[in-house]
Design a protein around this motif. Structure first.
Motif, PDB file in Angstrom:
ATOM      1  N   ALA A  10      23.230  30.960  50.350  1.00 19.97           N
ATOM      2  CA  ALA A  10      24.261  30.577  49.383  1.00 19.97           C
ATOM      3  C   ALA A  10      25.580  31.277  49.695  1.00 19.97           C
ATOM      4  CB  ALA A  10      23.800  30.910  47.972  1.00 19.97           C
ATOM      5  N   LEU A  11      25.498  32.546  50.062  1.00 18.18           N
ATOM      6  CA  LEU A  11      26.711  33.281  50.412  1.00 18.18           C
ATOM      7  C   LEU A  11      27.369  32.692  51.654  1.00 18.18           C
ATOM      8  CD1 LEU A  11      25.556  36.956  49.795  1.00 18.18           C
ATOM      9  CD2 LEU A  11      27.293  35.710  48.499  1.00 18.18           C
ATOM     10  N   HIS A  12      26.552  32.302  52.621  1.00 19.40           N
ATOM     11  CA  HIS A  12      27.096  31.723  53.854  1.00 19.40           C
ATOM     12  C   HIS A  12      27.820  30.410  53.539  1.00 19.40           C
ATOM     13  CE1 HIS A  12      27.584  30.804  58.018  1.00 19.40           C
ATOM     14  NE2 HIS A  12      26.820  31.805  58.412  1.00 19.40           N
ATOM     15  N   ALA A  13      27.187  29.564  52.731  1.00 20.23           N
ATOM     16  CA  ALA A  13      27.800  28.285  52.376  1.00 20.23           C
ATOM     17  C   ALA A  13      29.081  28.498  51.583  1.00 20.23           C
ATOM     18  CB  ALA A  13      26.814  27.438  51.575  1.00 20.23           C
ATOM     19  N   LEU A  14      29.054  29.441  50.650  1.00 20.69           N
ATOM     20  CA  LEU A  14      30.230  29.714  49.838  1.00 20.69           C
ATOM     21  C   LEU A  14      31.371  30.237  50.693  1.00 20.69           C
ATOM     22  CD1 LEU A  14      31.637  29.981  47.116  1.00 20.69           C
ATOM     23  CD2 LEU A  14      30.492  32.196  46.810  1.00 20.69           C
ATOM     24  N   SER A  15      31.064  31.140  51.618  1.00 21.59           N
ATOM     25  CA  SER A  15      32.084  31.680  52.513  1.00 21.59           C
ATOM     26  C   SER A  15      32.720  30.575  53.355  1.00 21.59           C
ATOM     27  CB  SER A  15      31.465  32.743  53.419  1.00 21.59           C
ATOM     28  OG  SER A  15      32.421  33.283  54.302  1.00 21.59           O
ATOM     29  N   ASP A  16      31.892  29.663  53.853  1.00 23.28           N
ATOM     30  CA  ASP A  16      32.412  28.548  54.654  1.00 23.28           C
ATOM     31  C   ASP A  16      33.336  27.657  53.826  1.00 23.28           C
ATOM     32  OD1 ASP A  16      31.077  29.430  56.862  1.00 23.28           O
ATOM     33  OD2 ASP A  16      29.440  27.979  56.727  1.00 23.28           O
ATOM     34  N   GLN A  17      32.938  27.373  52.585  1.00 25.10           N
ATOM     35  CA  GLN A  17      33.757  26.506  51.736  1.00 25.10           C
ATOM     36  C   GLN A  17      35.090  27.168  51.393  1.00 25.10           C
ATOM     37  OE1 GLN A  17      31.610  24.315  48.470  1.00 25.10           O
ATOM     38  NE2 GLN A  17      29.852  25.464  49.264  1.00 25.10           N
TER      39      GLN A  17
ATOM     40  N   TRP B  29      38.041  36.851  46.970  1.00 22.28           N
ATOM     41  CA  TRP B  29      36.650  36.475  46.700  1.00 22.28           C
ATOM     42  C   TRP B  29      35.943  36.130  48.007  1.00 22.28           C
ATOM     43  CZ3 TRP B  29      35.036  31.256  44.094  1.00 22.28           C
ATOM     44  CH2 TRP B  29      33.648  31.253  43.863  1.00 22.28           C
ATOM     45  N   ARG B  30      36.621  35.352  48.854  1.00 20.18           N
ATOM     46  CA  ARG B  30      36.018  34.985  50.136  1.00 20.18           C
ATOM     47  C   ARG B  30      35.689  36.220  50.963  1.00 20.18           C
ATOM     48  NH1 ARG B  30      38.819  32.840  55.653  1.00 20.18           N
ATOM     49  NH2 ARG B  30      36.931  32.226  56.711  1.00 20.18           N
TER      50      ARG B  30
ATOM     51  N   ARG C  19      28.548  44.232  43.088  1.00 23.58           N
ATOM     52  CA  ARG C  19      29.438  44.329  41.919  1.00 23.58           C
ATOM     53  C   ARG C  19      30.850  43.871  42.266  1.00 23.58           C
ATOM     54  NH1 ARG C  19      26.767  49.350  41.355  1.00 23.58           N
ATOM     55  NH2 ARG C  19      28.598  50.454  42.170  1.00 23.58           N
ATOM     56  N   ARG C  20      31.340  44.278  43.428  1.00 26.35           N
ATOM     57  CA  ARG C  20      32.691  43.891  43.832  1.00 26.35           C
ATOM     58  C   ARG C  20      32.802  42.379  44.026  1.00 26.35           C
ATOM     59  NH1 ARG C  20      33.837  48.656  48.362  1.00 26.35           N
ATOM     60  NH2 ARG C  20      34.416  50.303  46.880  1.00 26.35           N
ATOM     61  N   THR C  21      31.756  41.797  44.578  1.00 24.34           N
ATOM     62  CA  THR C  21      31.762  40.351  44.781  1.00 24.34           C
ATOM     63  C   THR C  21      31.783  39.617  43.448  1.00 24.34           C
ATOM     64  OG1 THR C  21      30.533  40.620  46.851  1.00 24.34           O
ATOM     65  CG2 THR C  21      30.541  38.424  45.867  1.00 24.34           C
ATOM     66  N   GLN C  22      30.973  40.068  42.502  1.00 18.54           N
ATOM     67  CA  GLN C  22      30.942  39.439  41.183  1.00 18.54           C
ATOM     68  C   GLN C  22      32.288  39.589  40.462  1.00 18.54           C
ATOM     69  OE1 GLN C  22      27.621  41.424  39.378  1.00 18.54           O
ATOM     70  NE2 GLN C  22      26.105  40.359  40.639  1.00 18.54           N
ATOM     71  N   LYS C  23      32.893  40.755  40.590  1.00 19.72           N
ATOM     72  CA  LYS C  23      34.200  40.974  39.971  1.00 19.72           C
ATOM     73  C   LYS C  23      35.256  40.058  40.574  1.00 19.72           C
ATOM     74  CE  LYS C  23      37.569  44.651  39.041  1.00 19.72           C
ATOM     75  NZ  LYS C  23      37.882  46.106  39.236  1.00 19.72           N
ATOM     76  N   ALA C  24      35.238  39.903  41.904  1.00 22.08           N
ATOM     77  CA  ALA C  24      36.209  39.034  42.574  1.00 22.08           C
ATOM     78  C   ALA C  24      36.010  37.581  42.171  1.00 22.08           C
ATOM     79  CB  ALA C  24      36.079  39.182  44.091  1.00 22.08           C
ATOM     80  N   GLU C  25      34.753  37.166  41.988  1.00 21.48           N
ATOM     81  CA  GLU C  25      34.474  35.794  41.562  1.00 21.48           C
ATOM     82  C   GLU C  25      35.028  35.543  40.166  1.00 21.48           C
ATOM     83  OE1 GLU C  25      30.708  32.752  40.808  1.00 21.48           O
ATOM     84  OE2 GLU C  25      30.350  34.828  41.417  1.00 21.48           O
TER      85      GLU C  25
END
Length: 265
Positions: free
Chosen positions: A216-223, A180-181, A159-165
Motif C-alpha cells: 500500500a505504501l509503494h502504491a501510494l508513493s507512486d501515485q 506526505w510523499r 507517527r510522522r507519516t500519519q501526521k503528514a497525511e
C-alpha cells in the motif's frame, strides 16, 4: 537475529548503499539513469539512518551531507523526469501536440546537465563528499545497536507519516502533499530494510506473502509521485512561450490529476 548481529548487519547495509552511490557517480553514457540511481540510493541510506535515530550512533552530520548531496542532483533529476512525463502524456493522447513540448524539455534537460558537469566535472566534488560521509559512518559504534532502537525508529516514522497525511488531507497544499510523499517513501524503504536488520520485526516485502502495508505504501508513493511529476510539467507548459494548443495540453494534465487525485476537495 541476536542483538549482537544487528549492528554488523546495519553497518553492512549502510556500506552497500554507499558503494552503490559511488558506482552511480562513475559516469556512464546513461548519466540521467545514473543520477536517478544515486538519488534513490541516497534516500534509502537516509531512511536507514533515520531508523537508527534512537541509537548511540551520531549520524546527523552524515545525514545532512547526504541531504545536500541529493539536493544537488535534484535539478538534473527533475529535468529528466519532466521529459519522461511528457513522453507518457504524449503516448496517452497521440492527437495532442506534445511533440514540440517534449523536444524543448529534452533540450532543457541537456542544458541543465551541461551546467552541472561544468561546475563538477565527472562528479568529482560529489565523490569527495561521499568519501567524507563513508569515513564518518565507518567511525560509528555500530555494535551498540539493539532491536529496541529499530522498533523506536519505525514507530517514530509511522507517527510522522500519519501526521503528514492528516496535514495534507486538511490543506490540499502541494508542499504538504510532497511532504506526505517523502514520509510515505521513507517508511516504505525502512520496511524494506527490516528483513536485513531484524527479521523478527519484519514480514516478506516481495512474493506471495508480501506485506499489504508495504504494498500500500509503494502504491501510494507512486501515485503521489505521479501527481508531483504532472504538476512540474504543467508549471513548465504554462509559462513556455509559443506552445501550440497550450490550453488543451494543460486541460489534459488537469484531467489526469483529477482522475488520480488521492484527496478529494
Amino acid at each position: 537475529m541476536t542483538p549482537s548481529e544487528i549492528g554488523p548487519a546495519a553497518r553492512a547495509l549502510a556500506h552497500g548503499e554507499c558503494q552503490a552511490i559511488a558506482d552511480a557517480f562513475e559516469r556512464t553514457p546513461e548519466v540521467h539513469e545514473a543520477v536517478h540511481r544515486a538519488r534513490k540510493t541516497i534516500r534509502r541510506l537516509r531512511a536507514l539512518l533515520a531508523l537508527l535515530e534512537s541509537s548511540a550512533l551520531v549520524t546527523a552530520a552524515a545525514d545532512a551531507a547526504l541531504r545536500r548531496l541529493g539536493d544537488g542532483l535534484s535539478a538534473l533529476r527533475d529535468a529528466h523526469v519532466v521529459v519522461e512525463t511528457c513522453a507518457r502524456l504524449a503516448s496517452a493522447q497521440p492527437d495532442q501536440l506534445w511533440e514540440a513540448v517534449c523536444i524543448r524539455l529534452t533540450a532543457r534537460r541537456e542544458a541543465v546537465l551541461a551546467r552541472v558537469l561544468a561546475r563538477d566535472p565527472a562528479f568529482a566534488r560529489r565523490q569527495a563528499a561521499l568519501l567524507r560521509i563513508v569515513t564518518d559512518l565507518q567511525a560509528q559504534p555500530w555494535d551498540s545497536l539493539r532491536g529496541g532502537d529499530i522498533r523506536k525508529g519505525l514507530a517514530r516514522s509511522e507517527r510522522r507519516t500519519q501526521k503528514a497525511e492528516k496535514r495534507a488531507t486538511r490543506s490540499h497544499d502541494a508542499d504538504d502533499l510532497h511532504r506526505w510523499r517523502r514520509r510515505v517513501r521513507r517508511l516504505r524503504m525502512q520496511l524494506e530494510a527490516l528483513p536485513q536488520l531484524a527479521p523478527s520485526r519484519s514480514v516478506p516485502i516481495k512474493g506471495p506473502g508480501q506485506s499489504k502495508h508495504a504494498r500500500a505504501l509503494h502504491a501510494l508513493s507512486d501515485q503521489l509521485g505521479w501527481q508531483q511529476d504532472l504538476r512540474m510539467v504543467r508549471n513548465l507548459v504554462r509559462v513556455m512561450p509559443g506552445v501550440p494548443e497550450r490550453r488543451a495540453l494543460i486541460e489534459q494534465i488537469d484531467a489526469d490529476m483529477r482522475d488520480r487525485r488521492l484527496i478529494q476537495t
